[in-house]
Design a protein around this motif. Sequence first.
Motif, short mmCIF file in Angstrom:
data_model
loop_
_atom_site.label_atom_id
_atom_site.label_comp_id
_atom_site.label_asym_id
_atom_site.label_seq_id
_atom_site.Cartn_x
_atom_site.Cartn_y
_atom_site.Cartn_z
N ASP A 48 0.80 -1.24 0.00
CA ASP A 48 0.00 0.00 0.00
C ASP A 48 0.82 1.28 0.00
O ASP A 48 0.25 2.38 0.03
CB ASP A 48 -0.96 0.04 1.21
N ASN A 51 0.23 4.52 -2.31
CA ASN A 51 -0.77 5.55 -2.07
C ASN A 51 -0.11 6.85 -1.60
O ASN A 51 0.68 6.84 -0.65
CB ASN A 51 -1.76 5.08 -0.99
N THR A 52 -0.46 7.93 -2.25
CA THR A 52 0.12 9.23 -1.90
C THR A 52 -0.17 9.60 -0.45
O THR A 52 0.68 10.17 0.24
CB THR A 52 -0.44 10.32 -2.84
N ASN A 53 -1.35 9.23 0.03
CA ASN A 53 -1.76 9.59 1.40
C ASN A 53 -1.49 8.46 2.39
O ASN A 53 -2.16 8.38 3.43
CB ASN A 53 -3.25 9.93 1.42
N TYR A 54 -0.53 7.62 2.07
CA TYR A 54 -0.27 6.39 2.84
C TYR A 54 -0.23 6.63 4.35
O TYR A 54 -0.84 5.88 5.12
CB TYR A 54 1.06 5.80 2.37
N ASP A 132 -10.45 10.19 -3.72
CA ASP A 132 -9.77 11.25 -2.99
C ASP A 132 -8.82 10.69 -1.94
O ASP A 132 -7.81 11.32 -1.60
CB ASP A 132 -10.78 12.16 -2.29
N PHE A 134 -7.58 7.10 -1.79
CA PHE A 134 -6.59 6.17 -2.34
C PHE A 134 -6.07 6.68 -3.69
O PHE A 134 -6.76 7.42 -4.40
CB PHE A 134 -7.21 4.78 -2.52
N THR A 135 -4.87 6.26 -4.03
CA THR A 135 -4.26 6.65 -5.30
C THR A 135 -4.71 5.65 -6.37
O THR A 135 -4.23 4.50 -6.41
CB THR A 135 -2.73 6.67 -5.19
N ARG A 137 -5.40 5.25 -10.52
CA ARG A 137 -5.16 5.87 -11.83
C ARG A 137 -6.35 5.64 -12.75
O ARG A 137 -6.84 4.52 -12.88
CB ARG A 137 -3.89 5.30 -12.47
N SER A 195 -1.37 -4.22 -3.11
CA SER A 195 -2.44 -3.37 -2.57
C SER A 195 -3.37 -4.23 -1.73
O SER A 195 -3.74 -5.33 -2.13
CB SER A 195 -3.22 -2.71 -3.71
#
Length: 792
Positions: A48, A51-54, A132, A134-135, A137, A195
């Motif tokens: 995981d 994810n940018t917001n990990y 918003d 999870f990352t 694509r 993931s």
Amino acid sequence: MIKHFLRSIYRNILKNKMSSFLNLTNLIFGFGTFILFASLVSYEFNYDTFNTNYDNIYRVQTKQEDSYPTNFCTYSPSALRYHLLTDLPEVEKVLLMREISGNQGSGQFFTLPDGAQLYEKLGYWSENSIFDIFTIRIKEGNTANALTEPNSIVITEKLEKKLFPEGGAVGKQVVIGKRYPLTVTAVIDDFPANSSLKPSYLISMSTYETMNDSKSFRDNWTAISNDNFILLKKGANSDLVNAKIKDAFKNVKDFEKSTPYLHPLSKMHLSPNSQPDYYIILSMLSLAAVLMLVLSCVNYVNLSLANSTQRACEIGIKKVVGFSKKAIAVQFLGETMLVTFVAMILGIAAAILAFPVLNDILDKNMDFSVFFQGHLLLIVLLASLLAGILSGIYPALILSSYNPVRVLKGKLFSDRAKTFSTKKLLITTQFAISLFMLIVSLIMNNHVQFVLNKNLGFDNKSIVFAEMNVKDKVSFETVKARMAQHPEIVDVSMSSTMPFNGNIGGYVTWEGAMPDQKEMISRNYVNYDFIPTYNLKMAYGRNFSPEYPADNQNCIINETAMKAFGYTDPIGKQLFLYGKAFSIVGVVKDFHAFSVHNPIPNYIMFLNDNMLVGSKMVTARFTPGNGQKAKQIFSSELESVVPNEPFEVKDFNVILYTENAFLLWKAFEKLFLIFAVVSLIVSSIGLFGLMLFTIKRRTKEIGVRKVLGSSVATIYRQLSFEVFALLGGAILVACPAAVFIYKTMPGTYKEPLSITIFIIGIVLIAVIAQLTISYHVLKIAVSNPVKALRYE
């Protein structure tokens, strides 16, 4: 100087081809194994992280303290999202998700263009905020409102290829469950292999509310069956949020002792239920990988010392012509560092070649690029440096300390005790690591066989089943009547869940309980034929029967529940579920409703209304040897009764042997077997070096013994005794360590430790040691003693 140094290394390799080959092979095995499993551990710990917001993503889970043991549930109620989480100032975004198909887990049937049914297991009802938090694509469409409207579905690229091979899925319709048309609003890239969430499709949460007419869905505090995710604002304190939500169930009847808490995304894969089981297994793998590298380093030292006689003259001459002790030590240390670095490079190549095998064993799709991510490459480089120093420092100091006069006179081994005490320690370490790895491998194999052959408490053979989701009510007697026409079908039953598949929780109180006393249960709504279909055994009382019209107000419990309620004579006693009383008419003997690694729960069966409607499990037992025909009959008859409902007929053993915990242990059994085999190979290489060193040291002694009349057998025993004395020391270290690993292994039920495992491990190591030393001992024992006496 450097040119001389490299030339010296090259000449030494050519002069001692066998020794150089063994040294390099030994280190390649060590580094290859270390790199391979370090990559696996790194992969698991980096789930995981794409994810940018990990660091700011949390799942809201539920701690249920009124169950024993305390239950850490991964779900939480939908009301928590609408009535609490959205009002917290620390929370930036909230996401409510729900696995599709309710109790039996996720899954849905899609109608293909040719009318065939495609079953896709991994799906969620989801709010649009998933994009918003999870990352994810996007490939086609717009995620701004992809999951806001009813009848909207987002599919992955992989699913698009199945449903729309020509592409361009956005705006087109798909039909699920043979009756619900949905519009594709977006196509997203497939989720990465590492993931925790890997849905192949997402359906808007508003669709769920519309399909199920769930007017009370947003206010439901008792259905703990949803995934609530939150994205905290940067700098927000998760402990503060925990403090604000801990009393959420305070006024919810029967759930007063339940507590919601934040579980970070970083722990969602390794510890979904807040339990350390997977951490323990990965720690065991990490330990095994480090021990393999240590074993290789110890072997390198042993082989280097064994080869010291070949280089004694070189050292003596260098000292005579003016080389200092420091210069010689630096030369040998440098050689070791260079060999270690080459072995690391070749170890990486070996790990790359072995990676597909590791993927097959673990049923994963890892890419070796994980090795070059994060700090793993740096760790391996540092390990190579450290291994080079530790492997080279001792031989370098020993070899550089040789007295040139004694060396050139051939008296290298006159002082027998100078290096041999350390040598014994190294060999004992080598034996201990190999024996430890072998015993642990045998323990793992025993555990997997125990799980595979454990008495489940019911007959799992000759069973097929189908998960149904029926909209139009059908009497199950119709299904039974049609199945009864076929002699291949012995029994058929209908239930809400089945062993190893599905769970409905709840809390009960009972006659004789204290006012605030209650127990968490696993409940199942069954028909009259459930118990005979699974061959469950009655301990007390009777099964449900049409002869007792009041059985819809009765229940059957298992032995674990009977003990929890404190009953010795439970028949006729009453249980209370959500305020309704049920009389106990029977007790079934304990059986495994879930994984055999988990404790048997308090299990209670209630009689259903015998109507095939909603989410149900239909199970049939067939006569042995008629599996394929029985599946065809079962499928055909169900299709004729409910022609508009999609379903898939499966063998029961499919879910039994693909159960996650079982697959995990099966994989780790194979991994530790690999460790054991590699450690035995490396140990054999080390023993070769030990005996070479020992015999070089004792050549004259053996010659004298032979001249004085000692037999080959006597010499063989004396030389072997030294090795087996070291093996005895290794046993004292390895066996307690293996027992500790056994006790640390997660799982409620384990095969009791047998002394046979330790005997097998010790005997196998002893046999390998005997075979390894026999070559050297017999060679010198049958040689001409005159040559041995000329040696010194």
